[in-house]
Every structure is written in C-alpha cells, then in structure tokens.
Scaffold this motif. Structure first.
Motif, mmCIF file in Angstrom:
data_model
loop_
_atom_site.group_PDB
_atom_site.id
_atom_site.type_symbol
_atom_site.label_atom_id
_atom_site.label_comp_id
_atom_site.label_asym_id
_atom_site.label_seq_id
_atom_site.Cartn_x
_atom_site.Cartn_y
_atom_site.Cartn_z
ATOM 1 N N LYS A 56 -6.945 -6.790 -4.266
ATOM 2 C CA LYS A 56 -7.505 -5.893 -5.284
ATOM 3 C C LYS A 56 -6.541 -4.772 -5.641
ATOM 4 O O LYS A 56 -6.835 -3.933 -6.472
ATOM 5 C CB LYS A 56 -8.804 -5.274 -4.753
ATOM 6 N N LEU A 57 -5.426 -4.759 -4.945
ATOM 7 C CA LEU A 57 -4.420 -3.731 -5.249
ATOM 8 C C LEU A 57 -3.471 -4.305 -6.302
ATOM 9 O O LEU A 57 -2.487 -4.963 -5.970
ATOM 10 C CB LEU A 57 -3.632 -3.361 -3.986
ATOM 11 N N ASP A 58 -3.765 -4.039 -7.555
ATOM 12 C CA ASP A 58 -2.963 -4.638 -8.630
ATOM 13 C C ASP A 58 -1.506 -4.187 -8.560
ATOM 14 O O ASP A 58 -0.590 -4.918 -8.930
ATOM 15 C CB ASP A 58 -3.546 -4.249 -9.993
ATOM 16 N N ASP A 59 -1.316 -2.979 -8.116
ATOM 17 C CA ASP A 59 0.051 -2.440 -8.084
ATOM 18 C C ASP A 59 0.677 -2.572 -6.694
ATOM 19 O O ASP A 59 1.746 -2.018 -6.435
ATOM 20 C CB ASP A 59 0.050 -0.967 -8.510
ATOM 21 N N GLY A 60 0.020 -3.294 -5.807
ATOM 22 C CA GLY A 60 0.554 -3.475 -4.458
ATOM 23 C C GLY A 60 0.437 -2.243 -3.591
ATOM 24 O O GLY A 60 0.877 -2.236 -2.442
ATOM 25 N N GLY A 61 -0.090 -1.181 -4.152
ATOM 26 C CA GLY A 61 -0.262 0.046 -3.361
ATOM 27 C C GLY A 61 0.502 1.239 -3.906
ATOM 28 O O GLY A 61 0.511 2.305 -3.288
ATOM 29 N N ASP A 62 1.127 1.065 -5.071
ATOM 30 C CA ASP A 62 1.912 2.175 -5.639
ATOM 31 C C ASP A 62 1.073 3.434 -5.842
ATOM 32 O O ASP A 62 1.526 4.552 -5.549
ATOM 33 C CB ASP A 62 2.534 1.760 -6.984
ATOM 34 N N ALA A 63 -0.135 3.249 -6.341
ATOM 35 C CA ALA A 63 -0.992 4.416 -6.606
ATOM 36 C C ALA A 63 -1.326 5.144 -5.301
ATOM 37 O O ALA A 63 -1.362 6.382 -5.263
ATOM 38 C CB ALA A 63 -2.272 3.971 -7.311
ATOM 39 N N ALA A 83 17.834 6.677 3.955
ATOM 40 C CA ALA A 83 17.355 6.223 5.267
ATOM 41 C C ALA A 83 16.736 7.357 6.070
ATOM 42 O O ALA A 83 16.065 7.114 7.072
ATOM 43 C CB ALA A 83 18.507 5.586 6.050
ATOM 44 N N GLN A 84 16.994 8.589 5.630
ATOM 45 C CA GLN A 84 16.452 9.748 6.358
ATOM 46 C C GLN A 84 15.182 10.303 5.718
ATOM 47 O O GLN A 84 14.529 11.169 6.287
ATOM 48 C CB GLN A 84 17.516 10.865 6.422
ATOM 49 N N GLN A 85 14.844 9.820 4.523
ATOM 50 C CA GLN A 85 13.633 10.298 3.861
ATOM 51 C C GLN A 85 12.392 9.903 4.676
ATOM 52 O O GLN A 85 12.358 8.855 5.302
ATOM 53 C CB GLN A 85 13.509 9.667 2.462
ATOM 54 N N ALA A 86 11.420 10.789 4.625
ATOM 55 C CA ALA A 86 10.163 10.466 5.295
ATOM 56 C C ALA A 86 9.415 9.406 4.492
ATOM 57 O O ALA A 86 9.616 9.266 3.282
ATOM 58 C CB ALA A 86 9.307 11.713 5.422
ATOM 59 N N GLN A 87 8.594 8.650 5.173
ATOM 60 C CA GLN A 87 7.844 7.583 4.511
ATOM 61 C C GLN A 87 6.520 7.444 5.240
ATOM 62 O O GLN A 87 6.431 6.770 6.250
ATOM 63 C CB GLN A 87 8.657 6.276 4.597
ATOM 64 N N TRP A 88 5.499 8.086 4.700
ATOM 65 C CA TRP A 88 4.201 8.043 5.383
ATOM 66 C C TRP A 88 3.477 6.732 5.108
ATOM 67 O O TRP A 88 2.689 6.264 5.917
ATOM 68 C CB TRP A 88 3.320 9.201 4.921
ATOM 69 N N ILE A 89 3.719 6.200 3.939
ATOM 70 C CA ILE A 89 3.100 4.918 3.560
ATOM 71 C C ILE A 89 4.095 4.202 2.657
ATOM 72 O O ILE A 89 4.787 4.841 1.867
ATOM 73 C CB ILE A 89 1.738 5.148 2.858
ATOM 74 N N ARG A 90 4.210 2.897 2.808
ATOM 75 C CA ARG A 90 5.193 2.159 2.021
ATOM 76 C C ARG A 90 4.616 0.814 1.613
ATOM 77 O O ARG A 90 3.650 0.333 2.217
ATOM 78 C CB ARG A 90 6.474 1.952 2.830
ATOM 79 N N LYS A 91 5.233 0.259 0.593
ATOM 80 C CA LYS A 91 4.769 -1.034 0.085
ATOM 81 C C LYS A 91 5.667 -2.117 0.672
ATOM 82 O O LYS A 91 6.882 -2.089 0.467
ATOM 83 C CB LYS A 91 4.866 -1.027 -1.442
ATOM 84 N N VAL A 92 5.074 -3.034 1.407
ATOM 85 C CA VAL A 92 5.864 -4.077 2.057
ATOM 86 C C VAL A 92 5.558 -5.425 1.417
ATOM 87 O O VAL A 92 4.388 -5.792 1.261
ATOM 88 C CB VAL A 92 5.555 -4.125 3.571
ATOM 89 N N LYS A 93 6.623 -6.112 1.028
ATOM 90 C CA LYS A 93 6.450 -7.465 0.481
ATOM 91 C C LYS A 93 6.661 -8.463 1.607
ATOM 92 O O LYS A 93 7.669 -8.413 2.311
ATOM 93 C CB LYS A 93 7.457 -7.712 -0.635
ATOM 94 N N VAL A 94 5.705 -9.369 1.765
ATOM 95 C CA VAL A 94 5.764 -10.343 2.853
ATOM 96 C C VAL A 94 5.844 -11.746 2.254
ATOM 97 O O VAL A 94 5.001 -12.123 1.449
ATOM 98 C CB VAL A 94 4.504 -10.252 3.747
ATOM 99 N N THR A 95 6.871 -12.474 2.632
ATOM 100 C CA THR A 95 7.013 -13.844 2.140
ATOM 101 C C THR A 95 7.025 -14.782 3.333
ATOM 102 O O THR A 95 7.920 -14.705 4.185
ATOM 103 C CB THR A 95 8.339 -14.014 1.368
ATOM 104 N N ALA A 198 -7.377 6.884 -4.498
ATOM 105 C CA ALA A 198 -6.461 6.389 -5.537
ATOM 106 C C ALA A 198 -6.684 4.906 -5.815
ATOM 107 O O ALA A 198 -6.279 4.407 -6.857
ATOM 108 C CB ALA A 198 -5.014 6.629 -5.112
ATOM 109 N N ALA A 199 -7.299 4.207 -4.886
ATOM 110 C CA ALA A 199 -7.538 2.772 -5.094
ATOM 111 C C ALA A 199 -8.917 2.400 -4.564
ATOM 112 O O ALA A 199 -9.046 1.588 -3.641
ATOM 113 C CB ALA A 199 -6.452 1.960 -4.390
ATOM 114 N N PRO A 200 -9.964 3.004 -5.132
ATOM 115 C CA PRO A 200 -11.314 2.774 -4.573
ATOM 116 C C PRO A 200 -11.772 1.328 -4.710
ATOM 117 O O PRO A 200 -12.644 0.887 -3.959
ATOM 118 C CB PRO A 200 -12.193 3.716 -5.396
#
Lengths: 242, 407
Positions: A56-63, A83-95, A198-200
């Motif tokens: 249901k996440l059309d944007d993969g989680g961008d919002a 590589a030093q930027q913080a990343q609390w949440i990220r979009k991961v593509k799994v193949t 953001a993605a109810p």
C-alpha cells in the motif's frame, strides 16, 4: 490463485475488518490508548508496535521518510559526508535472487523486545521503555557506537558534527547515537508517529498488548513478517507484503 | 640461579635517554593534536555510519590484547615456576600496564561524548554489556598488576607471601580480560564475520603473540640502550614461545574459518575475506598469514638463524605488524561486509545497504592510535627511570650459573 492475489484478498479483507472496528470516519483511526498524562510513568501494560503493508506504500516509503526528517530534523548535516549522514528510516529495495521478485520497504528501528543494542550498551543509554519503545538517552550516551555494531537492522546513526537548529522535541547531540524512537514525543501526547500519519493507508500503529486493538487483531488474523525473524528478537515493527 | 639477579633503575641521563623518551613523547603530542582535531566531530575522520569503528579501535584493541600477553611473561615465572622468566616479571608487568593504559586512552579519546563517561562512575553501568564488564576487567587488571609488581619489588614478608597468589589471580584475570575483549565481537549476533565464541580463545592466544613480541623488542632495546647483558637463554625462550603462540593462532584461525565455511550463511563473508578482491583478502593472506605468521616462524625455527638477534627482532616486528593486520581484518573487514537483512536476496538503499562498505582512515585517526603506542612506550621508559624494573644483567651465566639450560 497466485500468492499475490491471495495476499491481496487477505489484506483487503483484513483491512476492511480492521477498519470496521477502528474507524469513525474514512481514514481516521481510533486510538486505543489515550495520551499519557505528563508525569505519569510509562506502563509496561502497553507495547507500542507498527504494522506496515508495503503493497500500500505507493512511493515505497518516501513520504514516511520525509515526514520523519521533518519531525526529527535529520538528514542534512552539512559537514558530514553521505556515509556519515544520519538515517533514521530508509527505503530498502529487496530483490530475491532466484525469482527476481522485487519489493521496496521502509526500514527503521524495529523496536525489538530483546534489543541487542540495549544489551551491549555499557551505560544503559540505549534503552527500552516499559512500553516497548527503544531509544537512546543522549545524556548518558558516551558515543562508543557498540549499539551500532550490534543492531541487525543498521537502524542506528552516530551524529558526526555539532547540530544547530534542532527540533525542540528531538534533541540531537554531536557524538551520540540516535535512531527512530517511534516519535515518542508524539506518542506520549496521544498522537501517531509521523511516518504513520504520512502513510495512513499502509501503516497501523497501536498497542500490541491489547488483544482488541486494531493492530493486534490484524496481526492475529493475518500474521506479520519480522525482518530477520531468525534472530528471535520479537520486533515491534511488522510487515505485510514481504 | 635466577635469585642472583639484581635490579637497577636506568642511570643514563644523557641525550640517549631523553632523546628516546622525547621521540615517544612526540608521538603522544601527535595523538593529543589528533584528539583535539577529532573533537570537532567525527566528520573529520574516515569513520562513518557504516564502518563505525576504525583505525583508533584497531590500535586500542591491539594494545589492550597485547597488554594481557605482555603480563604472561610474569605469569610463566610466578605460576609455572620458570626461573628464567622470574627476573623479567617486573618489566613484563610494567609493560602490560603501560600497553593497557595506552590502549584505553585511545579508546576513550575516540568516544563521541567523552564527558558522559563520568555518568558511568556515577553508576550508569549496564552489566549485561561486555563493554561494562571490560571497564571493570581493565581497571581491575591495572590494580592487580600494580600490587603484583609490588610483591616482586618489596622485600617485606607480606610481599613475598602474596607473590604467588597474586600471580595466580593475575593469570586468571588476564584470561577473563582477553576473553572479554574477544567477546566484544563474539556477542554481535547479526554481524556475519563475528558472532562466534571462538573469537574469545583466539584473542587469548593472539595476546600471547602480541605481548611476547612487544616484550622481546622492549627488552632487547632497553638492554642495548642501557648497556646491559642479555643472554641467548632468555631470548631463545622468548622467541620459541612466540613461534609456538603463532602456531596456536593459526590453529584457531583455521578452525574459525573452517567452521564458518561449514555454514552456508557464512559462505559469502568468508569468500569476501578469503578469496575476494578487496584489500582484506591481501591483508589476510600476505599480511597476517605469510608476513605476520609464517615468516616469523621461519625466522625463529630456521637453524641458520639460531641465536641471531636481528632475525629475532625482525620476527617480533613482523609478528606485531601481523597482529595489527589481524585486528584490522577482523574489525574493519567484518564491518565492511554488509549486514544481511534478507537472506537469499539482494538489497540496495540510499544508506549503503547491500554494498561492501569503504573505509579510508584519516591522518588524525592514525595519529591518535600511534599516540597510544607512544604513550605506552613512554610510560615504560619513565618507569624504568623511576623504578628498578630492569635486571642489571640477564646474561646466560647470571640466569643459569650452573649451566643447566641447553643452549
């Protein structure tokens, strides 16, 4: 019937059932637990959790990611490299290697019941609240980064520089570790985490200890996948569609 | 026999002593400069959110592990009653304490929030964390070797009485300390290259190699520079034991890798380290195995190099370099390999998921680590001046006046 169609049917049915018990108006979910009064201790009767339907996440989680950045003010530390930027949440593509089947999902702190980051922290700064939210106490974090070594989800980030213009509810400190805290500031006020708002259509937040909560009912009926379930960490974040 | 040995402080007051001390003092200054630079924030380093521990940690872990091994010389004398080693106990313990202190300082100065360490003193300790245990093990070790050294240096009855018990306590404590350091990695369940209990004993045998090699170098240098006699009996014991320890390290390394190779889930990381085209493969085979293990063993055991001190020094230096490489491959190589979020799938993201993480240390990281080495050696040099750590002679006829040792 393909697995996907079977899944879709299950999910739509489940969501309809869930919505029937939980909505008062389209798109508005009832919260099963009220805001915690300031000064009242966090209760272990509650275990906050999250269910994400990645189909249901059309944007993969961008919002979700943008909402998290806006809420907590991470992602643009000027002196830190990529590589030093913080990343609390990220979009991961799994193949999947054999089938080539692709999915995209947001990955953040999974708020494990038995969190490795909590076990390894020498000071207890990496801690789990009684209500299951895993976060870092910046006041006693010495910045050893052992929790980052221990986290199976790479959910933790180290702040590599002095931070200015911080969000009032999200103090970020140079030399300390941080991660998704399930928007603890919002949860204590009785609100949803920013990503959920953001993605109810795809995310459900609630009390996993309450059998009658929509999230518990949805999980009971259709299950929910944990990332690295083999580690036995009993994560508070579950997925549909992986 | 060895009871004939007397001790004296370093008497040299000339340029020689101060020059050597000054050199290592400069290394310490470099470390201080690096710390001040890094204090701006870790953006000044090559470490990042993928490779979170870098060169300072390689130096720190190496020094801490070596400290345990350096104290092993004293253990052999006290606990196992080897007379050849008894007069070496004081230097062994002084070196162990200095190496540990140097390593801990590096570890502390790399922390993101050094000021928060005070919270630990106030009781913010999580006893489920091996790190917290290590803090106690390291502090306890410093206390024990101080007392232990006192029993060697004080002539009072009470000191003599406590000598052996403290030697045994020290040995047991060292076991725990080195296992604790190895367990830092052993307890990381999600990292493919760690998460193995064998890392604890591997670190124990590695500590013997590092400690014996560094001790040999310090012993030879200090005796040479202060004009003291050092016989082949002492050196041959040291070099032979170092070579035996190297064999043990190779055994544990082989066991570790073979065990990993048996488990399909570890095939990828083993291939990455053992057969990949990354720097870690070259470092492992050419650095740790050939240069750091096989060559030193050859230099020790080849009859052609019998009693050859240059060969001994070379072997010890190579063992030290090999040891640093070993820690580097474990620490950096292990972090370089990506976390497996989804087995049997390829993953990618804007946060370096699924890629081999790159790490290039900056000058300040090297300077901080080398500063720790400088601090450790400088402390030993100062210790030799203030305390009677060095035997006046370790010549063969002093160590073995009855000529019982076979040369």
């Amino acid at each position: 019937m393909s697995d996907i169609n079977s899944y879709r049917r299950k999910f739509l049915g489940g969501l309809a059932g869930t919505a029937a018990v939980a909505t008062v108006a389209p798109g508005v979910f009832l919260r099963e637990v009220q805001a915690k009064p300031a000064g009242e201790a966090v209760s272990e009767k509650v275990r906050w959790g999250m269910l994400i339907d990645i189909n249901k996440l059309d944007d993969g989680g961008d919002a979700c990611i943008e909402a998290c950045k806006k809420e907590h003010g991470w992602g643009n530390d000027p002196k830190s490299n990529d590589a030093q930027q913080a990343q609390w949440i990220r979009k991961v593509k799994v193949t999947e290697k054999m089938t080539g089947h692709e999915v995209t999902l947001p990955v953040m702190c999974q708020h494990c019941e038995t969190a490795p980051c909590v076990d390894v922290c020498p000071t207890g700064a990496s801690m789990k609240r009684a209500d299951g939210i895993v976060q870092v106490n910046k006041h006693i974090c010495i910045g050893c980064r052992y929790c980052m070594m221990a986290c199976p989800y790479k959910a933790r980030s180290f702040v590599h520089e002095t931070i200015v213009d911080q969000r009032p509810d999200t103090p970020r400190g140079k030399g300390t570790v941080e991660s998704c805290n399930m928007c603890v500031n919002r949860v204590d006020e009785g609100k949803n985490p920013a990503c959920v708002d953001a993605a109810p259509q795809a995310m459900l937040f609630g009390d996993l200890n309450d059998d009658d909560s929509p999230i518990s009912q949805a999980l009971k009926k259709f299950g929910g996948t944990q990332i690295r379930a083999d580690l036995g960490l009993n994560t508070g974040v579950r997925y549909w569609g992986i | 026999m060895a009871t004939q040995v007397t001790f004296s402080e370093v008497k040299n007051n000339g340029l020689g002593y101060w020059g050597v001390l000054g050199f290592f003092g400069l290394l310490v200054l470099g470390g201080v400069f690096a710390f001040l630079h890094m204090h701006e924030g870790h953006y000044t380093t090559g470490m990042n959110n993928q490779v979170v521990w870098g060169i300072p940690h390689v130096f720190a872990i190496f020094l801490i592990v070596a400290a345990s091994g350096a104290a092993n010389i004293a253990t052999i004398g006290t606990v196992f009653g080897q007379d050849v080693y008894k007069p070496q106990g004081r230097l062994s313990l002084a070196l162990a304490g200095s190496l540990l202190f140097g390593g801990l300082v590096v570890l502390l100065l790399d922390l993101g929030s050094l000021g928060h360490v005070i919270e630990m003193a106030k009781g913010a300790l999580n006893f489920k964390s091996i790190f917290a245990w290590n803090m106690i093990l390291y502090s306890g070790f410093l206390l024990i070797i101080t007392l232990y050294n006192w029993t060697m240096m004080d002539r009072r009855k009470i000191a003599k009485k406590l000598y052996k018990p403290l030697g045994i306590v020290n040995m047991a404590w060292r076991f725990m300390l080195t296992m604790g350091t190895g367990s830092i990695f052993g307890f990381l369940v999600a990292r493919q290259y760690y998460d193995a209990a064998i890392l604890a004993p591997l670190f124990i045998v590695s500590s013997y190699v590092f400690g014996t090699a560094i001790y040999s170098l310090v012993l030879m240098a200090s005796f040479k520079l202060t004009g003291r006699d050092l016989g082949d009996i002492v050196l041959n014991r040291l070099r032979n034991s170092m070579a035996v320890y190297l064999v043990l390290v190779l055994f544990f390394e082989m066991t570790r890798h073979l065990t990993n190779l048996y488990a399909t889930e570890h095939h990828a990381v083993e291939a990455y380290i053992l057969t990949g085209d990354s720097i870690f493969t070259s470092l492992f085979w050419y650095g740790q195995i050939i240069l750091g293990s096989l060559v030193p063993m050859f230099l020790v055991w080849c009859r052609f190099f019998k009693n050859n001190r240059l060969a001994h020094v070379t072997a010890a230096v190579l063992a030290v370099i090999g040891g640093m490489i070993q820690i580097y491959v474990i620490l950096i190589g292990g972090q370089s390999f990506p976390l497996i979020l989804f087995p049997n799938a390829e993953v990618s993201s804007a946060f370096f998921d699924g890629v081999n993480n790159a790490y290039t240390a900056t000058m300040s990281e090297y300077l901080l680590g080398i500063g720790g080495v400088g601090l450790a050696v400088a402390l030993v040099i100062v210790g030799m001046k203030g305390l009677r750590l060095l035997p006046t002679s370790l010549a063969d006829d002093v160590i073995d006046p009855l000529n019982l040792e076979k040369k």
